[in-house]
Scaffold this active site. Sequence first.
Site, mmCIF file in Angstrom:
data_model
loop_
_atom_site.group_PDB
_atom_site.id
_atom_site.type_symbol
_atom_site.label_atom_id
_atom_site.label_comp_id
_atom_site.label_asym_id
_atom_site.label_seq_id
_atom_site.Cartn_x
_atom_site.Cartn_y
_atom_site.Cartn_z
ATOM 1 N N SER A 8 0.911 -1.320 -0.099
ATOM 2 C CA SER A 8 -0.051 0.195 -0.051
ATOM 3 C C SER A 8 0.828 1.395 0.152
ATOM 4 O O SER A 8 0.233 2.288 -0.269
ATOM 5 C CB SER A 8 -0.930 -0.097 1.225
ATOM 6 O OG SER A 8 -0.110 0.128 2.289
ATOM 7 N N GLY A 40 -4.882 -1.947 6.031
ATOM 8 C CA GLY A 40 -5.378 -2.536 7.306
ATOM 9 C C GLY A 40 -6.516 -2.195 7.479
ATOM 10 O O GLY A 40 -7.151 -2.871 8.373
ATOM 11 N N CYS A 69 3.426 -7.424 1.670
ATOM 12 C CA CYS A 69 2.496 -6.751 2.597
ATOM 13 C C CYS A 69 1.767 -7.832 3.197
ATOM 14 O O CYS A 69 1.137 -8.901 2.866
ATOM 15 C CB CYS A 69 1.455 -6.263 1.994
ATOM 16 S SG CYS A 69 -0.080 -5.595 2.585
ATOM 17 N N ASN A 70 1.799 -7.920 4.622
ATOM 18 C CA ASN A 70 1.156 -8.873 5.383
ATOM 19 C C ASN A 70 -0.245 -9.004 5.422
ATOM 20 O O ASN A 70 -0.913 -10.149 5.265
ATOM 21 C CB ASN A 70 1.544 -8.778 6.901
ATOM 22 C CG ASN A 70 3.047 -9.179 7.233
ATOM 23 O OD1 ASN A 70 3.551 -10.342 7.710
ATOM 24 N ND2 ASN A 70 3.908 -8.093 6.834
ATOM 25 N N THR A 71 -0.717 -7.824 5.177
ATOM 26 C CA THR A 71 -2.410 -7.769 5.281
ATOM 27 C C THR A 71 -2.931 -8.247 3.867
ATOM 28 O O THR A 71 -3.824 -9.142 3.927
ATOM 29 C CB THR A 71 -2.831 -6.091 5.233
ATOM 30 O OG1 THR A 71 -2.183 -5.681 6.464
ATOM 31 C CG2 THR A 71 -4.167 -6.144 5.619
ATOM 32 N N CYS A 178 4.050 -6.397 10.106
ATOM 33 C CA CYS A 178 3.528 -5.471 8.834
ATOM 34 C C CYS A 178 4.758 -4.795 8.317
ATOM 35 O O CYS A 178 5.704 -4.521 9.136
ATOM 36 C CB CYS A 178 2.566 -4.340 9.345
ATOM 37 S SG CYS A 178 2.447 -2.692 8.411
ATOM 38 N N THR A 179 4.824 -4.830 6.703
ATOM 39 C CA THR A 179 6.194 -4.508 6.356
ATOM 40 C C THR A 179 6.362 -2.991 6.589
ATOM 41 O O THR A 179 7.582 -2.615 6.685
ATOM 42 C CB THR A 179 5.990 -4.891 4.962
ATOM 43 O OG1 THR A 179 5.004 -4.296 4.216
ATOM 44 C CG2 THR A 179 6.102 -6.226 4.566
ATOM 45 N N HIS A 180 5.259 -2.233 6.813
ATOM 46 C CA HIS A 180 5.565 -0.677 7.240
ATOM 47 C C HIS A 180 6.372 -0.493 8.546
ATOM 48 O O HIS A 180 7.299 0.177 8.812
ATOM 49 C CB HIS A 180 4.258 -0.032 7.244
ATOM 50 C CG HIS A 180 3.670 0.470 6.268
ATOM 51 N ND1 HIS A 180 3.079 -0.637 5.238
ATOM 52 C CD2 HIS A 180 3.384 1.742 5.849
ATOM 53 C CE1 HIS A 180 2.587 0.444 4.065
ATOM 54 N NE2 HIS A 180 2.792 1.710 4.283
HETATM 55 N N1 DGL Z 1 2.438 -3.063 4.595
HETATM 56 C C1 DGL Z 1 1.534 -3.623 4.790
HETATM 57 C C2 DGL Z 1 1.250 -4.748 5.594
HETATM 58 O O1 DGL Z 1 2.529 -5.487 5.592
HETATM 59 C C3 DGL Z 1 -0.020 -2.897 4.986
HETATM 60 C C4 DGL Z 1 -0.030 -1.609 5.710
HETATM 61 C C5 DGL Z 1 -1.438 -0.907 5.614
HETATM 62 O O2 DGL Z 1 -1.556 -0.377 4.345
HETATM 63 O O3 DGL Z 1 -2.209 -0.911 6.549
HETATM 64 O O4 DGL Z 1 0.438 -5.438 6.345
#
Ligand code: DGL
Length: 251
Positions: A8, A40, A69-71, A178-180
């Site tokens: 995202s 998310g 992205c985990n989500t 979450c990768t962020h």
């Molecule tokens: N980077 C994403 C993850 O790993 C999504 C974060 C988001 O957009 O809420 O879940």
Amino acid sequence: MNVLFVDSGIGGLSVLAEVIRDIPNLNFIYFADSAFAPYGTMTKEQLTARLKQIISQFKSQINMVVLACNTATTNSIDILRTCFSFQIIGSEPAIKPAAKISEKIMLVCTPLTAKSKRLDSLIMSCNKPVKIFAPKHLAYCIDNFYLNNNRHAKVCIDKTIENVIKNSCDCQSIVLGCTHYCFLKDKFKEKTKLPILDGNFGIKQQVKKHITLSNLSEHPNHKFVSSAKNKELVKKYQIIFLQTLAKLTDV
Ligand code: DGL
């Protein structure tokens, strides 16, 4: 042929940097879906439909997708794999490695990841208690701070880190699901002595296993694309990627 990395916003850049450090000749497209961020707080159905749209858009240029992205992975990967014939690699919270070193694990993820059945199964298979902390605005604040240097976002990030640490006092590891949140890894390390885990190493191993010669070139094609209206953002994604890569290469 390119490998498409999707997230995202900036989160997936931490995955991409980890991969490119080992495979610099990889042809890739990084797609930051800023116009639809954060993922998310979407519903599973909305997110899956959006990911289908993105992958379809790039279909003719790619032969592999990395959901950085985990989500996206925990909610949509199974459905996406039935829709496309090429390899789709996902990012899952590093609960398994954490379970090897902890009696109780603190997982920080997005609200939609927290609700996913895939996360439930992952936790069940590890047989260790997992405390889930799913802040609603953290990924949004991370994008807003790193891309726009927004001060309020920085305050929200610092408060959330303090909250996570306070809540993790009975845990032996913190998983950044979450990768962020990988962008906060150093901050967490500075403030707590607990091991901080993310899934980036595992994703890199998966990519290495599945790349073909057609994905590699002497002069690789590295392309950044964003759905943001503000096209200046693309340059920022590129800069943050290079900074993240330089930091990894320095270590
Ligand atoms: N980077 C994403 C993850 O790993 C999504 C974060 C988001 O957009 O809420 O879940």
